[in-house]
Write a protein that holds these residues in place. Structure first.
Motif, short mmCIF file in Angstrom:
data_model
loop_
_atom_site.label_atom_id
_atom_site.label_comp_id
_atom_site.label_asym_id
_atom_site.label_seq_id
_atom_site.Cartn_x
_atom_site.Cartn_y
_atom_site.Cartn_z
N LYS A 478 14.69 -58.47 14.93
CA LYS A 478 14.26 -57.21 14.33
C LYS A 478 14.21 -57.36 12.82
N LEU A 479 13.04 -57.16 12.25
CA LEU A 479 12.86 -57.34 10.81
C LEU A 479 13.46 -56.18 10.03
N ASP A 480 13.87 -56.50 8.81
CA ASP A 480 14.29 -55.45 7.88
C ASP A 480 13.09 -54.56 7.56
N LYS A 481 13.34 -53.28 7.31
CA LYS A 481 12.25 -52.37 7.00
C LYS A 481 11.48 -52.80 5.75
N SER A 482 12.18 -53.40 4.79
CA SER A 482 11.50 -53.80 3.56
C SER A 482 10.47 -54.89 3.79
N ALA A 483 10.57 -55.60 4.93
CA ALA A 483 9.63 -56.67 5.24
C ALA A 483 8.33 -56.14 5.82
N LEU A 484 8.30 -54.88 6.21
CA LEU A 484 7.15 -54.33 6.92
C LEU A 484 6.08 -53.82 5.96
N ILE A 485 5.48 -54.75 5.23
CA ILE A 485 4.43 -54.40 4.27
C ILE A 485 3.07 -54.69 4.90
N ASN A 486 2.07 -53.91 4.53
CA ASN A 486 0.72 -54.09 5.06
C ASN A 486 -0.01 -55.08 4.15
N ILE A 487 0.03 -56.33 4.55
CA ILE A 487 -0.54 -57.39 3.72
C ILE A 487 -2.06 -57.29 3.65
N GLU A 488 -2.69 -57.17 4.80
CA GLU A 488 -4.16 -57.23 4.87
C GLU A 488 -4.84 -56.03 4.25
N GLU A 489 -4.33 -54.84 4.50
CA GLU A 489 -5.05 -53.63 4.09
C GLU A 489 -4.61 -53.10 2.73
N ASP A 490 -3.39 -53.43 2.30
CA ASP A 490 -2.88 -52.88 1.04
C ASP A 490 -2.66 -53.96 -0.03
N LEU A 491 -1.76 -54.89 0.23
CA LEU A 491 -1.36 -55.84 -0.81
C LEU A 491 -2.53 -56.64 -1.36
N ILE A 492 -3.36 -57.17 -0.49
CA ILE A 492 -4.48 -58.01 -0.94
C ILE A 492 -5.41 -57.24 -1.87
N TYR A 493 -5.71 -56.00 -1.50
CA TYR A 493 -6.67 -55.23 -2.31
C TYR A 493 -6.02 -54.65 -3.56
N GLN A 494 -4.72 -54.46 -3.54
CA GLN A 494 -4.02 -54.13 -4.78
C GLN A 494 -4.15 -55.29 -5.76
N TRP A 495 -4.06 -56.51 -5.24
CA TRP A 495 -4.21 -57.70 -6.08
C TRP A 495 -5.64 -57.80 -6.62
N PHE A 496 -6.62 -57.57 -5.76
CA PHE A 496 -8.01 -57.63 -6.20
C PHE A 496 -8.29 -56.56 -7.26
N ASP A 497 -7.77 -55.37 -7.05
CA ASP A 497 -7.96 -54.31 -8.04
C ASP A 497 -7.31 -54.69 -9.37
N TYR A 498 -6.19 -55.35 -9.31
CA TYR A 498 -5.46 -55.81 -10.50
C TYR A 498 -6.27 -56.84 -11.28
N VAL A 499 -6.81 -57.84 -10.58
CA VAL A 499 -7.54 -58.91 -11.24
C VAL A 499 -8.96 -58.50 -11.61
N LEU A 500 -9.64 -57.81 -10.71
CA LEU A 500 -11.07 -57.53 -10.89
C LEU A 500 -11.36 -56.20 -11.60
N LYS A 501 -10.41 -55.27 -11.51
CA LYS A 501 -10.66 -53.94 -12.07
C LYS A 501 -9.65 -53.53 -13.13
N GLY A 502 -8.69 -54.41 -13.41
CA GLY A 502 -7.73 -54.12 -14.47
C GLY A 502 -6.69 -53.10 -14.11
N LYS A 503 -6.44 -52.86 -12.83
CA LYS A 503 -5.42 -51.91 -12.42
C LYS A 503 -4.04 -52.56 -12.42
N GLU A 504 -3.04 -51.79 -12.02
CA GLU A 504 -1.67 -52.29 -12.03
C GLU A 504 -1.48 -53.42 -11.02
N LYS A 505 -0.64 -54.36 -11.39
CA LYS A 505 -0.29 -55.45 -10.48
C LYS A 505 0.51 -54.87 -9.31
N PRO A 506 0.34 -55.42 -8.11
CA PRO A 506 1.13 -54.92 -6.97
C PRO A 506 2.61 -54.89 -7.29
#
Length: 738
Positions: A478-506
């Protein structure tokens, strides 16, 4: 039909409890009416008192208690997050339609409205669950096989319950698949402009097939492109749709020879030039703002690194390689030990322009092949002769057992990493089969580039969850709750927005190295991989023994521990439990390998990083494939699989050059390429180390002659392998003490 129904009616009237058993009489599987009536009656005789809520629903439905079933499924849906109820929603509309006189019309109308009212992400998840990973054929086959295997006239409650549950899945999905396939695909056309007929030429005359996806109704301004370069033709469209829904243009490029390309299919060999040319093509399109980013996992992670082998295209602004394989490093071999799982993969990706699922899923064929090979003791390079079908790519692998020019041309090599100066986010998991590949790129980039802008995120994920969204449990842990991040739908595009659009880093990327500490519900963030640790626990092998366990000592000693392996014996195997599945278990096989156990730890520690070792031994052969497995023996007496190493002794110093051992002479073999992990180890736990020789049906067998392992056979096994480890052998654990 009337005759079979009459026979069934008479049969069902004879169905009754026989103690805890139910009378059973086989009917023809192709007679859907007869099967439906029989399953309805069997469901009525099953004891469902101790079943889960969702299983009770299945029995309500099969019995025809539709009103009760609808109440149950609505309750379950209300308690389930939207992104986890793709199947449940099908069940609900199925029940509603079963209460009508026109099932198809009612289900179609309801499901069409449901899809139309869903947001982009929800429909993408429907596609991934129901189309991309379509389970229907498996459910049908599973029920038919189970039903056909019943040969007695009475079945137990356990068998009856299992049969009804499998029938439920078979009948629900076979009745609805064509409808929801059509509705989901039609909805994609409503939301997206999809051009799947693009073919572009490469400089050498080959062709590459592309798919470009744009979100309808969005701004017509020029956009950045998110590129997935993949050999898995036909499986990445939803990834491109996700990019389009996030405000980018989604692009898929398939390996030359795949999809619409008329070229020869050549996995791995041309991505180092083709992907660069695809990026160049994208940058010149009228809709492009000359900014391209890449992401993808496994093979699709490798292609990102391959694109930068010669130089980084000016339009390529960032990559997010997840669980990236590194050809010649972790695929198809692992520390120069060639595994046979890649044998079937070759047919899967080269048999046609898309994917050969029938070949890939023919598990009987692959299991039979590896078992036959093991039992007969023929050379590893005879696998396709045993299989009866030539495997061209596999035979190519046979010719390149070391990290030679064949592999080096595929990805950056040494100083070629120095010129890679774009932001990179590497993602992998502690139980990712390609972690060694992912970390190889990371380590080589840091070795040759000056202060690279390269982040890494790693957690308790496997090869699949590290590129998508982790579930609550992984292989019974059973994983810790903090490990349950949405990599595909959230983290990746937060990174793209950070690099490509100048938004906040994840926010989770607080430093360059970010890792979830299992058992603490926290993440740690460090500036480098070396900063993960501030101490080392070193243990030495010893001959002191207590029952089945040798002792791990904190100091070197003069003792010796020996083991002998008879490669002629094909009734038994060695090293069958090195793979971490499940993660935690009640016991381990103490008869397989040399088992060493430490004293109880006197304080809590955090195991951070890759364990390493120096094994000092003598052997009567010129080579050996060995493994070292690391367990935590918890205070409660359970074994937690922490990590493992498997490799070939002759390549320990240099993966490019084989250095044979001198028989009967003491030698030292070092390893530092085990799977990285971070986990809190409680006070009172013990460290258990299993040292073994690899001899099983999952990989080559190194007979130790010093010749090419691929051509060795059981004819080379006249003399058993004898190996003696000294007390100077050590295993070291990188730890972080607070």
């Amino acid at each position: 039909m009337k005759k079979s129904v009459l026979i069934l009616f008479l049969t069902l009237n004879s169905i009754c409890f026989f103690g805890q058993e139910i009378l059973f009489q086989e009917v023809t599987l192709t007679d859907s009416v007869a099967i439906e009536q029989q399953m309805k009656q069997i469901a009525g005789f099953c004891d469902t008192e101790n079943l889960s809520e969702i299983d009770i629903f299945k029995f309500q439905l099969i019995r025809g208690d539709y009103k009760e079933a609808l109440i149950t499924i609505k309750k379950r849906i209300k308690e389930t997050p939207t992104d986890q109820r793709q199947y449940l929603d099908v069940y609900k509309y199925y029940v509603e339609a079963k209460q009508s006189k026109n099932f198809k019309a009612v289900f179609t109308k309801s499901y069409r409205k449901y899809v139309k009212n869903s947001d982009d992400i929800q429909v993408i998840n429907l596609d991934k669950a129901l189309i991309l990973r379509d389970p229907t054929d498996y459910y049908i086959s599973n029920f038919n096989t189970t039903y056909g295997n019943i040969k007695s006239e009475k079945i137990s409650q356990e068998i009856a319950i299992d049969l009804v549950k499998k029938y439920f899945l078979s009948t629900v999905f076979s009745s609805t698949r064509a409808i929801y396939f059509k509705e989901i695909k039609q909805d994609h056309k409503r939301r997206y402009a999809i051009n799947d007929s693009i073919v572009i030429p490469m400089k050498d005359g080959a062709e590459v097939s592309l798919v470009v996806v744009k979100r309808k109704g969005k701004s017509s301004t020029k956009k950045s492109a998110i590129l997935v370069s993949s050999i898995y033709a036909g499986t990445n469209e939803v990834s491109a749709m996700l990019s389009a829904s996030k405000g980018y243009v989604g692009v898929i490029a398939n390996t030359r020879g795949k999809r619409l390309s008329k070229s020869e299919i050549k996995p791995l060999e041309y991505e180092h030039t083709d992907v660069y040319e695809v990026i160049d093509w994208i940058s010149k399109q009228s809709w492009s703002n000359q900014k391209v980013a890449m992401f993808g996992g496994s093979y699709n992670g490798f292609t990102q690194w391959a694109s930068m082998k010669h130089k980084v295209h000016p339009a390529l602004k960032t990559i997010v390689p997840m669980v990236a394989i590194a050809p010649g490093i972790d695929y198809p071999m692992e520390n120069n030990v060639l595994h046979n799982y890649s044998y079937s993969w070759n047919f899967y990706v080269t048999n046609n322009k898309f994917l050969d699922f029938e070949a890939s899923n023919d598990f009987n064929r692959w299991n039979s092949l590896k078992n036959t090979w093991y039992k007969t003791g023929v050379a590893f390079n005879k696998l396709d002769s045993l299989d009866g079908q030539e495997n061209t790519l596999w035979n190519t692998y046979m010719q390149h057992p070391s990290y030679d020019e064949y592999w080096k041309k595929m990805i950056p090599y040494k100083q070629e990493f120095a010129k890679i100066d774009i932001p990179i986010l590497t993602i992998t998991g502690y139980y990712d089969d390609s972690q060694r590949g992912a970390m190889y790129y990371y380590n080589q980039h840091h070795k040759y580039a000056k202060n690279p802008n390269h982040y890494v995120l790693v957690g308790p994920y496997d090869h699949w969850t590290a590129q998508s969204k982790p579930q609550e449990s992984l292989r019974n842990y059973k994983l810790d709750k903090s490990a349950l991040i949405n990599i595909e739908e959230d983290l990746i595009y937060q990174w793209f927005d950070y690099v490509l659009k100048g938004k906040e880093k994840p926010s989770i990327l607080k430093d360059k190295v970010n890792f979830q500490v299992m058992g603490t519900n926290t993440w740690m963030h460090k500036p480098s991989q070396s900063a993960m640790t501030n101490d080392t626990l070193q243990f030495h092998l010893s001959s002191e023994k207590d029952h089945d366990f040798y002792a791990l000592k904190t100091k070197s000693n003069n003792s010796e521990v020996s083991m002998s392996i008879d490669f002629k014996d094909r009734k038994t195997m060695n090293n069958t439990d090195y793979y971490p599945w499940p993660l935690e278990k009640d016991n381990i096989n103490v008869k397989d390998g040399l088992i060493f156990k430490s004293e109880a730890l006197k304080e809590d520690i955090i195991l951070n990083g890759s364990f390493f070792g120096n094994l000092k031994f003598s052997i009567n052969k010129k080579d050996v494939d060995y493994s070292v497995i690391l367990y935590q023996l918890t205070p409660e007496g359970n074994y937690f699989h922490l990590s493992y190493y498997i490799g070939r002794a002759s390549y320990a110093k240099d993966r490019e050059q084989r250095n044979l051992l001198i028989p009967n002479q003491k030698t030292q073999v070092s390893f530092n390429n085990s799977k990285l992990i971070s986990k809190k180890i409680q006070k009172g736990s013990r460290i258990v180390v299993v040292v073994n020789v690899n001899k099983n049906n999952n990989a080559q067998i190194n007979y130790g002659t010093g010749r090419d392992v691929n051509i060795e056979s059981s004819k080379d096994a006249e003399i058993p392998l004898n190996i003696t480890f000294t007390g100077n052998s050590s295993v070291s654990l990188p730890v972080f003490k607070i």
